[in-house]
Motif scaffolding. Sequence first.
Motif, PDB file in Angstrom:
ATOM      1  N   ALA A   1       0.825  -1.211   0.000  1.00  0.00           N
ATOM      2  CA  ALA A   1       0.000   0.000   0.000  1.00  0.00           C
ATOM      3  C   ALA A   1       0.856   1.256   0.000  1.00  0.00           C
ATOM      4  O   ALA A   1       0.513   2.251  -0.651  1.00  0.00           O
ATOM      5  N   TYR A   2       1.960   1.238   0.722  1.00  0.00           N
ATOM      6  CA  TYR A   2       2.802   2.429   0.841  1.00  0.00           C
ATOM      7  C   TYR A   2       3.949   2.444  -0.158  1.00  0.00           C
ATOM      8  O   TYR A   2       4.749   3.382  -0.169  1.00  0.00           O
ATOM      9  N   ALA A   3       4.054   1.421  -1.006  1.00  0.00           N
ATOM     10  CA  ALA A   3       5.119   1.391  -2.010  1.00  0.00           C
ATOM     11  C   ALA A   3       4.880   2.512  -3.021  1.00  0.00           C
ATOM     12  O   ALA A   3       3.802   2.620  -3.596  1.00  0.00           O
ATOM     13  N   PRO A   4       5.879   3.371  -3.268  1.00  0.00           N
ATOM     14  CA  PRO A   4       5.686   4.497  -4.184  1.00  0.00           C
ATOM     15  C   PRO A   4       5.632   4.040  -5.631  1.00  0.00           C
ATOM     16  O   PRO A   4       6.247   3.048  -6.005  1.00  0.00           O
ATOM     17  N   SER A   5       4.882   4.775  -6.446  1.00  0.00           N
ATOM     18  CA  SER A   5       4.832   4.481  -7.873  1.00  0.00           C
ATOM     19  C   SER A   5       5.522   5.598  -8.646  1.00  0.00           C
ATOM     20  O   SER A   5       6.654   5.454  -9.084  1.00  0.00           O
ATOM     21  N   THR A   6       4.882   6.745  -8.778  1.00  0.00           N
ATOM     22  CA  THR A   6       5.508   7.859  -9.498  1.00  0.00           C
ATOM     23  C   THR A   6       5.884   9.010  -8.559  1.00  0.00           C
ATOM     24  O   THR A   6       6.893   9.665  -8.768  1.00  0.00           O
ATOM     25  N   ASP A   7       5.085   9.245  -7.538  1.00  0.00           N
ATOM     26  CA  ASP A   7       5.345  10.347  -6.606  1.00  0.00           C
ATOM     27  C   ASP A   7       5.121   9.823  -5.192  1.00  0.00           C
ATOM     28  O   ASP A   7       3.988   9.742  -4.714  1.00  0.00           O
ATOM     29  N   ALA A   8       6.211   9.452  -4.538  1.00  0.00           N
ATOM     30  CA  ALA A   8       6.108   8.830  -3.217  1.00  0.00           C
ATOM     31  C   ALA A   8       5.461   9.765  -2.209  1.00  0.00           C
ATOM     32  O   ALA A   8       4.593   9.360  -1.432  1.00  0.00           O
ATOM     33  N   HIS A   9       5.883  11.034  -2.197  1.00  0.00           N
ATOM     34  CA  HIS A   9       5.375  11.963  -1.193  1.00  0.00           C
ATOM     35  C   HIS A   9       3.872  12.165  -1.354  1.00  0.00           C
ATOM     36  O   HIS A   9       3.121  12.197  -0.363  1.00  0.00           O
ATOM     37  N   ALA A  10       3.399  12.294  -2.601  1.00  0.00           N
ATOM     38  CA  ALA A  10       1.964  12.485  -2.839  1.00  0.00           C
ATOM     39  C   ALA A  10       1.175  11.254  -2.402  1.00  0.00           C
ATOM     40  O   ALA A  10       0.077  11.378  -1.848  1.00  0.00           O
ATOM     41  N   ARG A  11       1.735  10.077  -2.639  1.00  0.00           N
ATOM     42  CA  ARG A  11       1.035   8.853  -2.252  1.00  0.00           C
ATOM     43  C   ARG A  11       0.929   8.758  -0.730  1.00  0.00           C
ATOM     44  O   ARG A  11      -0.138   8.443  -0.183  1.00  0.00           O
ATOM     45  N   TRP A  12       2.030   9.015  -0.049  1.00  0.00           N
ATOM     46  CA  TRP A  12       2.022   8.929   1.414  1.00  0.00           C
ATOM     47  C   TRP A  12       1.086   9.965   2.015  1.00  0.00           C
ATOM     48  O   TRP A  12       0.427   9.715   3.022  1.00  0.00           O
ATOM     49  N   GLU A  13       1.017  11.148   1.405  1.00  0.00           N
ATOM     50  CA  GLU A  13       0.126  12.194   1.905  1.00  0.00           C
ATOM     51  C   GLU A  13      -1.337  11.778   1.725  1.00  0.00           C
ATOM     52  O   GLU A  13      -2.173  12.015   2.607  1.00  0.00           O
ATOM     53  N   ALA A  14      -1.659  11.148   0.592  1.00  0.00           N
ATOM     54  CA  ALA A  14      -3.032  10.690   0.363  1.00  0.00           C
ATOM     55  C   ALA A  14      -3.420   9.617   1.379  1.00  0.00           C
ATOM     56  O   ALA A  14      -4.533   9.636   1.928  1.00  0.00           O
ATOM     57  N   LEU A  15      -2.505   8.686   1.667  1.00  0.00           N
ATOM     58  CA  LEU A  15      -2.798   7.647   2.652  1.00  0.00           C
ATOM     59  C   LEU A  15      -2.917   8.240   4.055  1.00  0.00           C
ATOM     60  O   LEU A  15      -3.708   7.768   4.879  1.00  0.00           O
ATOM     61  N   ARG A  16      -2.117   9.272   4.331  1.00  0.00           N
ATOM     62  CA  ARG A  16      -2.213   9.937   5.634  1.00  0.00           C
ATOM     63  C   ARG A  16      -3.593  10.573   5.801  1.00  0.00           C
ATOM     64  O   ARG A  16      -4.229  10.462   6.858  1.00  0.00           O
ATOM     65  N   GLN A  17      -4.091  11.249   4.749  1.00  0.00           N
ATOM     66  CA  GLN A  17      -5.408  11.865   4.808  1.00  0.00           C
ATOM     67  C   GLN A  17      -6.494  10.801   4.944  1.00  0.00           C
ATOM     68  O   GLN A  17      -7.474  10.984   5.668  1.00  0.00           O
ATOM     69  N   LEU A  18      -6.287   9.687   4.266  1.00  0.00           N
ATOM     70  CA  LEU A  18      -7.253   8.590   4.308  1.00  0.00           C
ATOM     71  C   LEU A  18      -7.401   8.037   5.723  1.00  0.00           C
ATOM     72  O   LEU A  18      -8.509   7.823   6.207  1.00  0.00           O
TER      73      LEU A  18
END
Length: 392
Positions: free
Chosen positions: A281-298
């Motif tokens: 779930a936390y593995a980055p694809s293209t933009d790691a910071h954006a992905r982690w921020e979205a999961l944090r908001q979730l």
Amino acid sequence: MWPAVLVPPSKKAKAEGGQSRLSFTSCKRTTYLKKDVDERKAPVFWDHCKRRPRIHVVDKHCDAMLPILQAVRNGVLPNSGIRLVHFDSHPDLACLGMEVAKKLVTDLSLGKYEAEKLHKVSDIATWILPLVLAGHISEVLWLSSYWSQQMDVGTYQLLVGHDLAGHMKIAAQTSSDEGLVEEGVGLYWMSQGVWVPKSRLRGCRPFTLHVLRLCPRLTLSREQVDRICQSLNPDDQGALSAGRPPWVLDVDEDFLSCANPFRCTFEDFFGGSAYELLTQAYAPSTDAHARWEALRQLTKGKLFLQSPDIFLNSPPVARLLAEAGTVGGDTAGEEGQTSQRELLLRFRDFCSATFSPHPDLSPPTGVSCTSEAPGEAGASEPRSPSGAVLAT
């Protein structure tokens, strides 16, 4: 842990013909790294030392900073250009925390500091980069254990400095404002929020980082041995000689055996399959910071408590699905969105099943976990369900 710091002989010893040597055992007996007796076939570490090297054994790894600074102050080591040969399961290359005073960091970039104050604000994960920012260390060779995966093997040209707020940051020498270059080491610093474009750095110092990884038999490839020898003695392709350039050997015993305490505790609570789920779930694809921020908001918004339809249509999840759909062509994008949707639904199910407004944080009876300080996570040796290290 009992890290050992080797400091080269003093100027007087060098005048008498003394040279540095690699020591992996006690002062009474020394083992030499020797690939081949024939110097024409491979570089060799020879012993020409009339005086034994200065060896300091410390408890906390950040205490290794003090003998290095003392050696610089006493003239045993030069003020700049030092190479650090770092045997450890962890990089120990985190930046000083945001709570550190701005003046201390900005003065440090100018080479101004008090050793005791600098040591006090450092810890076992942050003691190396302050020495780089002060201008003493210009090159780090991290020889990692085979289970250490925090960084990719390679050589990286980096910058360490501070931003306008006086917080220590790090960047690739090739990065720009157009986008962060996610190199093989970038994710390590992105997880701390300190990986930035180089244009944001002030008072920066360039340094080289070599990441090398030993195989399970604790041997290095010929290419990695050549890289070490070339780094420690760039002007000589043969046997190493002392003083060109100066180097310090740092050995942490967890290089030989280590476990990730956070992973151990998590798997004891929830099992290995749940850990693998979060890793995906936390593995980055293209933009790691954006992905982690979205999961944090979730997770902060407890969106996982909503129905699957509401969950999938929430803004953070929609952004993650849109990102997955932009990878590859049309077919690949559709497959990516489908795979991402299934992953996020599994993530939702796990979060909702384990969520409690009044969680019991006490470990279950019988939990066995290797104790280790925060900031040193990221390396994990294979372990049995009971917590014992498995032989490999």
